[in-house]
Design an enzyme around this catalytic site. Structure first.
Site: not given
Lengths: 593, 593
Positions: A297, A441-443, A448
């Protein structure tokens, strides 16, 4: 074709004048000897690698994309392999790795500054080493001594690369429903089966081996997120000396055709009884993977910062060169048929917006990376805890706020080019396309925002947020006698008050109805993001006020003023949106949409 | 692959319930006979053409793009030519054309509704007939009787297509510096030389002839915009009977590789002494071209509306189908491992945002098109003038506000798909890429905002804006006794007051410094755009309140409430930005950026 020059002056400003990293490092024994000259020369060397080796491959890599050759084999675009060999040769993968495994042991923030430059030069290429570093960190934190001995030296040297295999066709954000299975063999290893998708750097021809970190379920594991374990699944099974041997049935089935980051292979990975080894405890895989995800992140923040910087540079060059219309106050360039478009107010608004977001993003993300160094290596436990809390609180901001801003910034950069911005040749539209993935991506950025509001802020009654607030209060107290600082302190205190009030309100409503949290989270994150940027802009303004003779600081001060006058005010709208309540979004039955 | 179903219920709602077009048409003799059934059946037929013939070519056209075969020859993607033949066969180009030249004489708003559907189905394809219709309108307004007789029947039938050739490599927005030259031959014709770029639909294999409308300078013409003339330059020179003969040296030199609208050929057009004929008066070419440009600006609004509608449809289908996580209040779908993502507040925010912008955009743009019909055909001069003023005032809004909203909306639609949104196969990223050009061409959105604030609002002391304000006042008066309407009337009056106040402030500051206008224009346009949408949402809310039993109106009312609670509030930020003044953007010398 776009150009890129590493913004060394700005980077040094953040490191040495704003963060005063040498002083900070003196408190950390592992890094106490590191001086400014060493730091600068490492980064200057890194800048050369970024701009000379991988930046020239950015546009060609986008155009060519990756190639699925067949039978699980994928080729990265032309030149990527050779550039990666130079990267390994130069020792770059080892920059902030543990000296025990061959690393150079430099602080994390140095690596982050380097990654900003790599991402400005070529985000798609940078994802190959980027994922590798994530796998390194997860194994470093959770691997057994044997696993570390076997894998970390190869990931540190860059001879092997890494991936994170989380997503499956039916589960992206919701990892609780993942299906991949791990059957114990009895010798300490497992056979892993399942299909993973969207695996960045999942297969390629850059390195002799690929180490997949795979989430899967053990037989009889509890349902949901508490039944997920993490496994090392190497492409080639290494012997005890680390020599890659037998091909493991963890194979790329196909690659995706995407909007952007064409040079990175986004793979479907089929695990067909692939041999793997448990990392960390059974059913605690998400916990172990979170090390990698949190790193990733921050990594998305650095990708976003890098893209915004390079887009800014190119739009600025164009705005000074392209002539079109006369300035509103009369010609400034009589020997040309028109004036450079930088004379026009709205072009300046777009350039200033980029500058303000880029420079605050750099200050904030480097500061956050420095806090990771404190969290990991500071001798005082209280400092470690304080830093860990700040990092936890602000990781969703560095991921979502920076990437949202960058999408806006790259679009401004494109817009500065007018019709030429839409043409591939100029390279601006690639920045927009590449930047778009960073919101996902990555959440996703909505995930978030829930992480921020529900888990990081409300779950501890705002304790972590108050810690950040105390830093701001201290800064305000320190500067309130300074006449020139009033114009910055007032809006900073104002947005601080508003965040507190808003947090309290949502917290109170959440007691009755959890949907009040989910409905408010996205605008809430933007408001807190602006609190963070206000704090960093106020700090940078102070330094600029103290150095007014110099052009560099004049620009800094002007950008600070622009930020407070033209960007911070958007919070007025976001606060209203965050306060609008859940009924207005949740009231309508789904079938009536 | 994305799907598309024409939103007939919503279109009919706007035409018959909101705008009551049959009543409006009764006042216009040329259209007085048109009844709802005819109207609906034309549009239903049009919907079939859009969804069955050209929508299936949208993704393949994007993937294949146009091909520059060599020697000036360009092929559109596979299937485009055949679809165009069907379009001509069906008589669609003639829909709102003058019956004198073979047109069907239907009102402009019918054509606009049809274009919404065409653009939902395939923006790139639709630009071929779209530009043709623009050329038709410019010639219809400014051509000589002979020119009309020769060209309009062919453009009406669609046998020939049209282009507008304005941009040159060194001039886009700033047409005053264009260089193309026209030398009079002496027989009433001219030889035109120069290079034009970014010519949409500039060359292709869809039609037997292409009629370029080209801006160029006559010998000795005054500098700047007052020395530009407009010429008809056909690809093949027609004889008096309209049979295309000799090839004119107006040739495509190459085509651009672009971020989106790949299916439309964006051409470099080289004029090498190409034969042309003057349209309208010498040196008054921009005036004649403005007919085409204004039409094109409304056209960009319809492109944007169409894209937002199709993106909304697909994200809605996905949000109801894709399961991920449980609802915040507990499972709604126990027989599946998770709930459809439409249960989540932020997914709903993204869907509602799309709905709110699409539905207001449709109401507004159809209303504007109806005003064009009044402007052109109403028997009462006062009505014609009133409509012309409203059209002039609001054309920059329909171009810029709708396209800005659509870029946001298509991005929300993509985001609803998570990682899948980034994958080409799903088609969502194409909508984002296609939508991006709409913020640029036909005058960038910043140019639109200057047109609005400087030319349309301040130049007449706010007279046109007051005309629009009177419509709102009348609506408020009419509805103020209605208890249910208070929640909509209050924010509508509030934003009306704010627009008046803001306009007055900027106007006063502009007396001293013209840069106060250029610095405020972009946020100003967004604020006025919201005034317009508030007005239309309040009207739609009223209809919904009167029909509460029905699901369709429940959704309409919920969307109205969402609009006022969650979208209108962004004006709070924009008003602050518009009031921030020019010094903060103009103060820094260009070289310090």
């Amino acid at each position: 074709m776009p150009s890129y020059t590493a913004p060394m002056r700005d980077i040094q400003f953040v490191l040495h004048e704003l963060l005063k990293v040498e002083d900070a490092l003196k408190e950390i024994p592992a890094h106490a000897e590191l001086d400014a000259d060493t730091l600068n020369s490492v980064l200057e060397e890194g800048a050369r690698f970024a701009s000379e080796v991988i930046q020239p491959l950015n546009q060609s890599g986008d155009e060519e994309g990756c190639t699925y050759v067949g039978d699980g084999v994928v080729h990265a675009p032309k030149g990527f392999k050779e550039a990666y060999a130079q990267y390994v040769e130069g020792g770059w993968p080892a920059l902030s790795c543990d000296t025990e495994y061959g690393g150079q042991g430099l602080p994390h923030f140095v690596n982050n500054a380097f990654y900003e430059m790599l991402n400005s030069a070529n985000q798609a290429w940078t994802m190959y080493p980027g994922l590798t570093h994530g796998a390194y960190e997860a194994l470093h934190a959770h691997g057994t001594p044997q696993q570390k001995q076997l894998y970390l030296p190869k990931l540190t040297s860059g001879e092997w690369t890494g991936t994170m295999c989380l997503t499956e066709p039916h589960c992206g954000s919701d990892l609780g429903i993942l299906k991949a299975k791990a059957e114990p063999v009895g010798d300490g290893s497992y056979l892993i089966s399942g299909t993973k998708i969207f695996i960045s750097s999942g297969e390629h021809d850059l390195a002799e081996n690929i180490i997949h970190l795979v989430l899967a379920r053990l037989p009889g594991a509890p349902e949901g997120t508490k039944g997920i374990s993490l496994f090392i699944v190497p492409k080639f099974l290494p012997d005890a000396s680390g020599k890659p041997g037998e091909r493991n049935p963890v194979k790329c089935g196909s690659i995706e055709h995407k909007m952007g980051i064409h040079g990175n292979a986004t793979c479907v990975i089929n695990l067909d009884g692939a041999k793997g080894w448990l990392v960390g405890e059974e059913n605690r895989g998400l916990n172990a993977m979170f090390v990698m995800m949190n790193g990733a992140r921050l990594g998305v923040g650095m990708q976003s910062l890098g893209l915004a910087e390079v887009a800014l540079q190119n739009s600025l060059i164009y705005a000074k060169d392209r002539v079109q219309f006369r300035a509103a106050k009369g010609p400034v360039n009589r020997d040309k048929p028109a004036d450079p478009i930088i004379v026009h107010a709205d072009v300046r608004r777009m350039l200033f917006t980029q500058k303000a977001y880029v420079e605050a993003g750099r200050a904030f993300s480097y500061w956050l990376a420095l806090n990771i160094d404190k969290e990991l290596s500071h001798p005082d436990e209280a400092v470690r805890k304080e830093s860990a809390d700040l990092v936890a609180l602000l990781t969703p901001i560095v991921k979502a706020f920076v990437s949202d801003n960058t999408f806006e910034c790259t679009n401004h950069a494109l817009q500065c080019f007018g019709g030429h911005g839409f043409i591939k040749e100029w390279g601006m539209e690639q920045f927009v396309r590449d930047a778009r993935i960073n919101l996902i991506y990555e959440g996703t950025n909505a995930i978030q925002s829930l992480d921020l509001l529900a888990r990081k802020v409300l779950a501890d009654g705002g304790a972590k947020l108050k810690k950040f607030g105390k830093l701001i209060q201290a800064f305000v107290v320190e500067n309130q006698g300074h006449a020139g600082m009033q114009e910055f302190l007032e809006p900073l205190m104002d947005i601080g008050d508003k965040v507190n009030k808003l947090t309290g309100e949502i917290g109170a409503k959440a007691q009755q109805n959890q949907e009040e949290v989910t409905a408010a989270a996205v605008p809430y994150l933007r408001v807190v993001g602006h609190l963070v940027y206000s704090y960093f802009w106020a700090q940078m303004a102070r330094i600029a006020l103290d150095n007014q003779g110099d052009d560099f600081y004049k620009a800094k001060l002007a950008t600070a003023r622009f930020y407070f006058a033209k960007l911070l005010p958007e919070t007025a709208g976001y606060i209203r949106q965050a306060r609008a309540g859940s009924e207005v979004v949740m009231g309508l039955p789904a079938e009536l949409f």
